[in-house]
Every structure is written in structure tokens, then in C-alpha cells.
Design a protein around this motif. Structure first.
Motif, PDB file in Angstrom:
ATOM      1  N   ASP A   1       0.844  -1.192   0.000  1.00 55.24           N
ATOM      2  CA  ASP A   1       0.000   0.000   0.000  1.00 55.24           C
ATOM      3  C   ASP A   1       0.881   1.244   0.000  1.00 55.24           C
ATOM      4  O   ASP A   1       2.106   1.169  -0.151  1.00 55.24           O
ATOM      5  N   GLY A   2       0.259   2.401   0.177  1.00 48.45           N
ATOM      6  CA  GLY A   2       0.994   3.652   0.126  1.00 48.45           C
ATOM      7  C   GLY A   2       2.059   3.761   1.195  1.00 48.45           C
ATOM      8  O   GLY A   2       3.142   4.303   0.950  1.00 48.45           O
ATOM      9  N   ASP A   3       1.786   3.239   2.379  1.00 46.14           N
ATOM     10  CA  ASP A   3       2.770   3.325   3.457  1.00 46.14           C
ATOM     11  C   ASP A   3       3.935   2.382   3.216  1.00 46.14           C
ATOM     12  O   ASP A   3       5.103   2.743   3.432  1.00 46.14           O
ATOM     13  N   ALA A   4       3.650   1.161   2.766  1.00 49.66           N
ATOM     14  CA  ALA A   4       4.723   0.206   2.476  1.00 49.66           C
ATOM     15  C   ALA A   4       5.661   0.754   1.405  1.00 49.66           C
ATOM     16  O   ALA A   4       6.891   0.713   1.553  1.00 49.66           O
ATOM     17  N   LEU A   5       5.088   1.286   0.340  1.00 50.07           N
ATOM     18  CA  LEU A   5       5.904   1.821  -0.750  1.00 50.07           C
ATOM     19  C   LEU A   5       6.559   3.141  -0.355  1.00 50.07           C
ATOM     20  O   LEU A   5       7.733   3.379  -0.651  1.00 50.07           O
ATOM     21  N   GLY A   6       5.808   4.008   0.306  1.00 55.98           N
ATOM     22  CA  GLY A   6       6.346   5.316   0.685  1.00 55.98           C
ATOM     23  C   GLY A   6       7.521   5.197   1.628  1.00 55.98           C
ATOM     24  O   GLY A   6       8.554   5.870   1.454  1.00 55.98           O
ATOM     25  N   SER A   7       7.396   4.328   2.634  1.00 57.51           N
ATOM     26  CA  SER A   7       8.496   4.156   3.583  1.00 57.51           C
ATOM     27  C   SER A   7       9.697   3.507   2.906  1.00 57.51           C
ATOM     28  O   SER A   7      10.844   3.888   3.163  1.00 57.51           O
ATOM     29  N   SER A   8       9.449   2.534   2.022  1.00 56.08           N
ATOM     30  CA  SER A   8      10.551   1.847   1.339  1.00 56.08           C
ATOM     31  C   SER A   8      11.310   2.790   0.413  1.00 56.08           C
ATOM     32  O   SER A   8      12.545   2.834   0.413  1.00 56.08           O
ATOM     33  N   LEU A   9      10.571   3.561  -0.387  1.00 56.91           N
ATOM     34  CA  LEU A   9      11.217   4.491  -1.319  1.00 56.91           C
ATOM     35  C   LEU A   9      11.941   5.615  -0.569  1.00 56.91           C
ATOM     36  O   LEU A   9      13.030   6.034  -0.966  1.00 56.91           O
ATOM     37  N   GLY A  10      11.338   6.095   0.512  1.00 59.82           N
ATOM     38  CA  GLY A  10      11.980   7.143   1.302  1.00 59.82           C
ATOM     39  C   GLY A  10      13.259   6.662   1.960  1.00 59.82           C
ATOM     40  O   GLY A  10      14.284   7.344   1.948  1.00 59.82           O
ATOM     41  N   TRP A  11      13.217   5.442   2.536  1.00 53.17           N
ATOM     42  CA  TRP A  11      14.403   4.897   3.204  1.00 53.17           C
ATOM     43  C   TRP A  11      15.507   4.606   2.187  1.00 53.17           C
ATOM     44  O   TRP A  11      16.693   4.822   2.475  1.00 53.17           O
ATOM     45  N   ALA A  12      15.125   4.126   1.008  1.00 48.24           N
ATOM     46  CA  ALA A  12      16.124   3.880  -0.039  1.00 48.24           C
ATOM     47  C   ALA A  12      16.829   5.173  -0.424  1.00 48.24           C
ATOM     48  O   ALA A  12      18.040   5.190  -0.667  1.00 48.24           O
ATOM     49  N   GLU A  13      16.074   6.267  -0.457  1.00 46.87           N
ATOM     50  CA  GLU A  13      16.670   7.554  -0.798  1.00 46.87           C
ATOM     51  C   GLU A  13      17.685   7.970   0.261  1.00 46.87           C
ATOM     52  O   GLU A  13      18.763   8.487  -0.071  1.00 46.87           O
ATOM     53  N   TYR A  14      17.358   7.737   1.529  1.00 46.45           N
ATOM     54  CA  TYR A  14      18.326   8.043   2.588  1.00 46.45           C
ATOM     55  C   TYR A  14      19.580   7.184   2.436  1.00 46.45           C
ATOM     56  O   TYR A  14      20.712   7.692   2.538  1.00 46.45           O
ATOM     57  N   LEU A  15      19.401   5.888   2.177  1.00 46.45           N
ATOM     58  CA  LEU A  15      20.556   4.992   2.052  1.00 46.45           C
ATOM     59  C   LEU A  15      21.441   5.398   0.879  1.00 46.45           C
ATOM     60  O   LEU A  15      22.673   5.300   0.959  1.00 46.45           O
ATOM     61  N   ARG A  16      20.844   5.877  -0.203  1.00 48.04           N
ATOM     62  CA  ARG A  16      21.651   6.370  -1.330  1.00 48.04           C
ATOM     63  C   ARG A  16      22.499   7.570  -0.897  1.00 48.04           C
ATOM     64  O   ARG A  16      23.638   7.717  -1.332  1.00 48.04           O
ATOM     65  N   SER A  17      21.919   8.408  -0.051  1.00 49.61           N
ATOM     66  CA  SER A  17      22.676   9.574   0.414  1.00 49.61           C
ATOM     67  C   SER A  17      23.866   9.159   1.267  1.00 49.61           C
ATOM     68  O   SER A  17      24.802   9.937   1.454  1.00 49.61           O
ATOM     69  N   CYS A  18      23.833   7.924   1.782  1.00 53.88           N
ATOM     70  CA  CYS A  18      24.956   7.391   2.576  1.00 53.88           C
ATOM     71  C   CYS A  18      25.970   6.674   1.698  1.00 53.88           C
ATOM     72  O   CYS A  18      26.915   6.052   2.215  1.00 53.88           O
ATOM     73  N   GLY A  19      25.758   6.711   0.387  1.00 46.53           N
ATOM     74  CA  GLY A  19      26.680   6.052  -0.523  1.00 46.53           C
ATOM     75  C   GLY A  19      26.392   4.576  -0.733  1.00 46.53           C
ATOM     76  O   GLY A  19      27.235   3.853  -1.273  1.00 46.53           O
ATOM     77  N   LYS A  20      25.217   4.121  -0.337  1.00 45.09           N
ATOM     78  CA  LYS A  20      24.860   2.716  -0.487  1.00 45.09           C
ATOM     79  C   LYS A  20      24.099   2.494  -1.795  1.00 45.09           C
ATOM     80  O   LYS A  20      23.638   3.439  -2.440  1.00 45.09           O
ATOM     81  N   THR A  21      23.947   1.211  -2.164  1.00 44.93           N
ATOM     82  CA  THR A  21      23.181   0.842  -3.352  1.00 44.93           C
ATOM     83  C   THR A  21      22.014  -0.042  -2.914  1.00 44.93           C
ATOM     84  O   THR A  21      22.095  -1.276  -2.947  1.00 44.93           O
ATOM     85  N   PRO A  22      20.917   0.561  -2.477  1.00 45.06           N
ATOM     86  CA  PRO A  22      19.793  -0.234  -1.967  1.00 45.06           C
ATOM     87  C   PRO A  22      18.945  -0.825  -3.095  1.00 45.06           C
ATOM     88  O   PRO A  22      18.854  -0.263  -4.188  1.00 45.06           O
ATOM     89  N   HIS A  23      18.345  -1.967  -2.803  1.00 41.65           N
ATOM     90  CA  HIS A  23      17.383  -2.594  -3.708  1.00 41.65           C
ATOM     91  C   HIS A  23      16.076  -2.780  -2.941  1.00 41.65           C
ATOM     92  O   HIS A  23      16.100  -3.193  -1.774  1.00 41.65           O
ATOM     93  N   ILE A  24      14.963  -2.495  -3.580  1.00 40.13           N
ATOM     94  CA  ILE A  24      13.655  -2.679  -2.953  1.00 40.13           C
ATOM     95  C   ILE A  24      12.963  -3.850  -3.635  1.00 40.13           C
ATOM     96  O   ILE A  24      12.746  -3.834  -4.854  1.00 40.13           O
ATOM     97  N   ILE A  25      12.622  -4.869  -2.858  1.00 40.18           N
ATOM     98  CA  ILE A  25      11.922  -6.041  -3.379  1.00 40.18           C
ATOM     99  C   ILE A  25      10.531  -6.076  -2.754  1.00 40.18           C
ATOM    100  O   ILE A  25      10.394  -6.061  -1.532  1.00 40.18           O
ATOM    101  N   ILE A  26       9.516  -6.118  -3.596  1.00 37.18           N
ATOM    102  CA  ILE A  26       8.137  -6.179  -3.120  1.00 37.18           C
ATOM    103  C   ILE A  26       7.539  -7.521  -3.528  1.00 37.18           C
ATOM    104  O   ILE A  26       7.893  -8.064  -4.580  1.00 37.18           O
TER     105      ILE A  26
END
Length: 347
Positions: free
Chosen positions: A33-58
Motif C-alpha cells: 500500500d501507500g505506506d509500504a511503498l512510501g516508507s521503502s522508497l523514502g528509506w532507499a533515498e536516505y541509504l543512497r545519500s549514505c553512498g549505499k546501493t539499496p534494492h527494494i523487493i516487493i
């Protein structure tokens, strides 16, 4: 100011685990739902800012009205790309479990997650977390997992570096999990968070339109059909339910997300305390998806646990039944009668 989500020790552990990982994986629950996707996409954006390469699997498909979310094209569907997803899970060095409290809620992904060697971090706002994690961040009192993601990034001191690709999905997740901030959001801190997200040039009005004014004509006709033909009210219990059969869904050319929010509508009836939706799966036989919504102090989560193999929040829960739609109706009627004294207490 916001209260810290983590203790100093928890914050240090989170920072250490993030610092040591390179390709973390983020996963969420089935029927995202919106919260599952919103939190995942937001957290991935933070991890990218840390120099990481995140993958989101749904686990599976998500609603059409959420496909505009920034970077949603990077999501990997487990049901469509199992080999790729399993390979990423096998080689990841850190797994984030977002917006679910039990591995079973990831459906076919659960076995792969269970055998994972990488450490797990749970970030969730559902009751009774039951995942073997090195760090469990569980806050059922908060509006959404997206709110938790904001608070974590804020406490980590990274919000100033975030942009619209962080703020937009986080706002969307908070908005959808509170029905447009109409429930579970009676906190000054929620609106402080909104005020901060607005500093990132998000268009909250457009986000609302993208989610709630982005349906097909068939969706509107389905709503009319449900309210006129399918709604069953049990007046003495201040409860209602409706059934969507596979034939009903085919008749209105159902696509994922078309039934979103329908279960809330009967609660607009004066005095209504409980609404239940029963929806046949469009592909698998003898599988019925159940959604429950309530007002005030009626415990949807308890009813979901006792009768529908599910759980969730006090006023918003879900589950599923592996039976015919006729059997599901009988179970629903028994569930309502079981809680009759709470739904209609004697004076």
C-alpha cells in the motif's frame, strides 16, 4: 521538536550496521500500500545519500494509483522476478523489513527471508512484532511506517540533505495510512513533520489528487454497485459487510487498487462502528481477502486475529480466508455476533 525514536545505543547500532553494508535490501508486505511503498522508497533515498546501493523487493503488484511515485520503476517484484530477487537476497549484507511485523506477511518471499544470513532490521508500526532482527524498531502508537522513516532520518541528522524524492513518498505514505490525516493522526508532531516535508517543495495537493482522484470509470461504477447492491447492514450490531466475488470484479474490469478505500465508506452511516470487506482473489481459488475498519475503540485487530487469520491496528486490520466466498460470509456473520456485546453494549 520531535521526540527521538531510538535510544543512544540503538542509534549507534543502526549507524554501525548501515556503515558496514554496501548493498542493503528493503522489503515490505504483500499487496503493498501507500505506506509500504512510501516508507521503502523514502528509506532507499536516505541509504543512497549514505553512498549505499539499496534494492527494494516487493512481493507482488502494487496499485495503479501509486505508480507515479518517484523511482517506483526501480521496484523489483518477487512474483515476476524471483530469480533476480533471490540472488539479491542471497548476497545482501543487510535487510530492512518495513511495514510488516511477521515474515508470513511477505507471502511467497517468506521462505527466502527466513533463511537469509544477513542481519535484519525491522521498522514497523504494527502490533506484536515477531521477526528475528538484530534491531527491532516497533512503534504501534505512530501513524505509519513512513512517519517512522522521517523520524529516523531526522534523528540521524540527515533530513537537511533530503530532497523531494524522499519527502514525496514519505508524505504519501503518511497520508494514505491515515485516510488523508482523518484518523490515527491526532498528534501535533504529525503536523510538524508535514510542515517540514513541505520545505522540500512537495506538492501535497497533487499527491492527494494522484492517489484519490486517479481512478478509472470502472472503479466509480464498482463503488455504486457495492453500495446499492452488495452492502449488508446489521443494524442491531452497528456493523456492515459486503462481498466482491470474482464475477463482480470481472464485470467491472477490476485492476489492483480499485477496491481500495471501499471498506471505509459504510462507516459514513450514522452509528456504524464496523465495516468488513470480503474480496475473492481473482486468480487463486478458495482465497478471500478480508479488510476491517472501525471507529472509536472497537478492536478490528482482535476480530482479525480470531476469525480471519490476520491482525493489524485497532481501527484498521486485514486477513485472509482459505475457503469459499459462502463460507467466508458465514464466518463474518459469526464474527460480528461474537463481538455483539462490544458493538451494541447493553445499557
Amino acid at each position: 521538536m520531535l521526540k527521538n525514536l531510538l535510544s543512544p545505543d540503538e542509534l549507534a547500532l543502526l549507524q554501525k550496521l548501515i556503515g558496514e553494508c554496501s548493498e542493503p535490501v528493503i522489503c515490505c508486505h504483500v499487496n503493498p500500500d501507500g505506506d509500504a511503498l512510501g516508507s521503502s522508497l523514502g528509506w532507499a533515498e536516505y541509504l543512497r545519500s549514505c553512498g549505499k546501493t539499496p534494492h527494494i523487493i516487493i512481493p507482488d503488484q502494487y496499485p495503479d494509483f501509486l505508480q507515479w511515485l518517484p523511482k517506483s520503476d526501480t521496484l523489483i517484484r518477487y512474483d515476476k522476478h524471483k530469480a533476480e530477487a533471490d540472488n539479491l537476497l542471497q548476497h545482501t549484507d543487510l535487510l530492512f523489513c518495513l511495514d510488516f511485523n511477521r515474515l508470513e506477511r511477505t507471502d511467497d518471499m517468506a521462505d527466502s527471508l527466513r533463511t537469509l544470513k544477513a542481519p535484519k532490521i525491522l521498522i514497523d508500526h504494527h502490533l506484536e512484532p515477531d521477526i528475528d532482527a538484530v534491531l527491532t524498531i516497533s512503534r504501534p502508537e505512530l501513524s505509519s511506517t513512513s512517519e517512522m522513516i522521517f523520524r529516523l532520518v531526522w534523528q540521524l541528522g540527515a533530513f537537511g540533505d533530503m530532497g523531494t524524492h524522499f519527502a514525496t513518498p514519505v508524505y504519501c505514505g503518511m497520508m494514505t495510512d491515515t485516510g488523508g490525516f482523518t484518523y490515527n493522526s491526532n498528534s501535533a508532531e504529525v503536523f510538524y513533520i508535514i510542515s517540514q516535508l513541505l520545505t522540500k517543495d512537495i506538492n501535497k495537493d497533487k499527491i492527494y489528487r494522484n492517489v484519490y482522484n486517479n481512478y478509472s470509470e470502472n472503479r466509480l461504477r464498482l463503488i455504486g454497485y457495492v453500495l446499492y447492491k452488495k452492502l449488508v447492514t446489521i443494524t442491531d450490531c452497528h456493523a456492515s459487510f459486503f462481498v466482491l466475488t470474482r464475477n463482480d470484479l470481472r464485470r467491472f474490469n477490476y485492476i489492483k487498487g480499485d477496491a481500495e478505500g471501499l471498506v471505509n465508506m459504510p462507516l459514513q452511516i450514522k452509528g456504524m462502528k464496523l465495516s468488513i470487506s470480503l474480496r475473492e482473489d481473482t486468480e487463486r481459488d478458495k482465497l478471500v481477502w478480508v479488510s476491517l475498519r472501525s471507529v472509536d475503540d472497537f478492536p478490528c485487530n482482535k476480530m482479525a486475529e480470531m476469525f480471519f487469520n490476520g491482525g493489524g491496528h485497532l481501527n484498521a486490520s486485514g486477513g485472509r480466508l482459505q475457503c469459499s466466498i459462502e463460507e467466508a460470509v458465514a464466518i463474518t456473520q459469526r464474527a460480528i455476533l461474537h463481538f455483539e456485546n462490544i458493538l451494541n453494549p447493553m445499557p
